[in-house]
Design a protein around this motif. Sequence first.
Motif, PDB file in Angstrom:
ATOM      1  N   GLY A   1       0.815  -1.212   0.000  1.00  0.00           N
ATOM      2  CA  GLY A   1       0.000   0.000   0.000  1.00  0.00           C
ATOM      3  C   GLY A   1       0.846   1.257   0.000  1.00  0.00           C
ATOM      4  O   GLY A   1       0.559   2.211  -0.744  1.00  0.00           O
ATOM      5  N   GLU A   2       1.901   1.272   0.814  1.00  0.00           N
ATOM      6  CA  GLU A   2       2.796   2.433   0.854  1.00  0.00           C
ATOM      7  C   GLU A   2       3.472   2.644  -0.492  1.00  0.00           C
ATOM      8  O   GLU A   2       3.599   3.763  -0.969  1.00  0.00           O
ATOM      9  CB  GLU A   2       3.844   2.264   1.954  1.00  0.00           C
ATOM     10  CG  GLU A   2       3.303   2.427   3.349  1.00  0.00           C
ATOM     11  CD  GLU A   2       2.724   3.814   3.581  1.00  0.00           C
ATOM     12  OE1 GLU A   2       3.323   4.811   3.114  1.00  0.00           O
ATOM     13  OE2 GLU A   2       1.669   3.883   4.218  1.00  0.00           O
TER      14      GLU A   2
ATOM     15  N   ARG B   1       0.939   4.092  -2.898  1.00  0.00           N
ATOM     16  CA  ARG B   1       0.689   5.510  -2.619  1.00  0.00           C
ATOM     17  C   ARG B   1       1.843   6.371  -3.109  1.00  0.00           C
ATOM     18  O   ARG B   1       1.645   7.446  -3.658  1.00  0.00           O
ATOM     19  CB  ARG B   1       0.459   5.714  -1.122  1.00  0.00           C
ATOM     20  CG  ARG B   1      -0.955   5.422  -0.691  1.00  0.00           C
ATOM     21  CD  ARG B   1      -1.201   5.855   0.736  1.00  0.00           C
ATOM     22  NE  ARG B   1      -0.605   4.954   1.709  1.00  0.00           N
ATOM     23  CZ  ARG B   1      -1.111   3.784   2.069  1.00  0.00           C
ATOM     24  NH1 ARG B   1      -2.226   3.354   1.527  1.00  0.00           N
ATOM     25  NH2 ARG B   1      -0.517   3.029   2.956  1.00  0.00           N
ATOM     26  N   ARG B   2       3.064   5.894  -2.920  1.00  0.00           N
ATOM     27  CA  ARG B   2       4.228   6.654  -3.351  1.00  0.00           C
ATOM     28  C   ARG B   2       4.302   6.722  -4.875  1.00  0.00           C
ATOM     29  O   ARG B   2       4.563   7.774  -5.453  1.00  0.00           O
ATOM     30  CB  ARG B   2       5.501   6.019  -2.795  1.00  0.00           C
ATOM     31  CG  ARG B   2       6.738   6.860  -3.071  1.00  0.00           C
ATOM     32  CD  ARG B   2       8.013   6.161  -2.699  1.00  0.00           C
ATOM     33  NE  ARG B   2       8.261   5.096  -3.666  1.00  0.00           N
ATOM     34  CZ  ARG B   2       8.703   3.887  -3.357  1.00  0.00           C
ATOM     35  NH1 ARG B   2       8.946   3.564  -2.111  1.00  0.00           N
ATOM     36  NH2 ARG B   2       8.899   2.988  -4.299  1.00  0.00           N
TER      37      ARG B   2
ATOM     38  N   PRO C   1       0.062  11.905  -4.866  1.00  0.00           N
ATOM     39  CA  PRO C   1      -1.081  12.541  -4.211  1.00  0.00           C
ATOM     40  C   PRO C   1      -2.125  13.095  -5.171  1.00  0.00           C
ATOM     41  O   PRO C   1      -3.255  13.331  -4.790  1.00  0.00           O
ATOM     42  CB  PRO C   1      -0.443  13.670  -3.404  1.00  0.00           C
ATOM     43  CG  PRO C   1       0.825  13.970  -4.118  1.00  0.00           C
ATOM     44  CD  PRO C   1       1.284  12.658  -4.703  1.00  0.00           C
TER      45      PRO C   1
ATOM     46  N   ASP D   1      -3.718  11.652  -7.445  1.00  0.00           N
ATOM     47  CA  ASP D   1      -4.762  10.686  -7.746  1.00  0.00           C
ATOM     48  C   ASP D   1      -5.638  10.372  -6.531  1.00  0.00           C
ATOM     49  O   ASP D   1      -6.441   9.448  -6.578  1.00  0.00           O
ATOM     50  CB  ASP D   1      -4.147   9.390  -8.279  1.00  0.00           C
ATOM     51  CG  ASP D   1      -3.456   9.599  -9.612  1.00  0.00           C
ATOM     52  OD1 ASP D   1      -3.910  10.486 -10.361  1.00  0.00           O
ATOM     53  OD2 ASP D   1      -2.484   8.900  -9.895  1.00  0.00           O
ATOM     54  N   ASP D   2      -5.472  11.124  -5.441  1.00  0.00           N
ATOM     55  CA  ASP D   2      -6.254  10.873  -4.233  1.00  0.00           C
ATOM     56  C   ASP D   2      -7.687  11.370  -4.348  1.00  0.00           C
ATOM     57  O   ASP D   2      -8.557  10.927  -3.614  1.00  0.00           O
ATOM     58  CB  ASP D   2      -5.598  11.524  -3.011  1.00  0.00           C
ATOM     59  CG  ASP D   2      -4.356  10.776  -2.571  1.00  0.00           C
ATOM     60  OD1 ASP D   2      -4.176   9.624  -3.010  1.00  0.00           O
ATOM     61  OD2 ASP D   2      -3.578  11.336  -1.792  1.00  0.00           O
TER      62      ASP D   2
END
Length: 61
Positions: free
Chosen positions: A26-27, A30-31, A35, A37-38
């Motif tokens: 998951g990390e 996210r990386r 951000p 695409d949040d």
Amino acid sequence: MQNQFTNDGEDHIDRTTSAAICNAIGERLRRDIGPDDDALPSHLQMLMDQMRQQDDSTRSR
């Protein structure tokens, strides 16, 4: 009907290790995704807001 898939001879991991792997994946996602695409699509964001309002009103009763 018999299960065609067996785990004979395979290594197993415990729940803690599995959770650590999931968190690491998951990390990394996210990386890599970043951000930008949040943000949710507007219709989905509206539905999420409605759910939060319903949750808040249910808790305050």
